[in-house]
Design a protein around this motif. Structure first.
Motif: not given
Length: 54
Positions: A9, A35, A5-6, A12-13, A31-32, A28
């Protein structure tokens, strides 16, 4: 699971910084989902661990 998940993320950033907005929304979303699955598995493991410690 939390590591994945990290990772998504961070992807995505980085993609957002470079302007790849299609990749951002996909990363994203993944990742959601990961998580939420991690949280569910964590809560289940807490309850199962407490039950076995009797």
């Amino acid at each position: 699971m939390l590591g994945w998940a990290i990772l998504f993320l961070i992807i995505a950033i980085v993609a957002g910084i470079f302007g790849f907005f299609g990749i951002v929304s996909a990363a994203v979303g993944i990742a959601k989902i990961l998580f939420v699955i991690f949280l569910i598995m964590f809560v289940v493991s807490l309850f199962v661990g407490r039950r076995r410690s009797y």
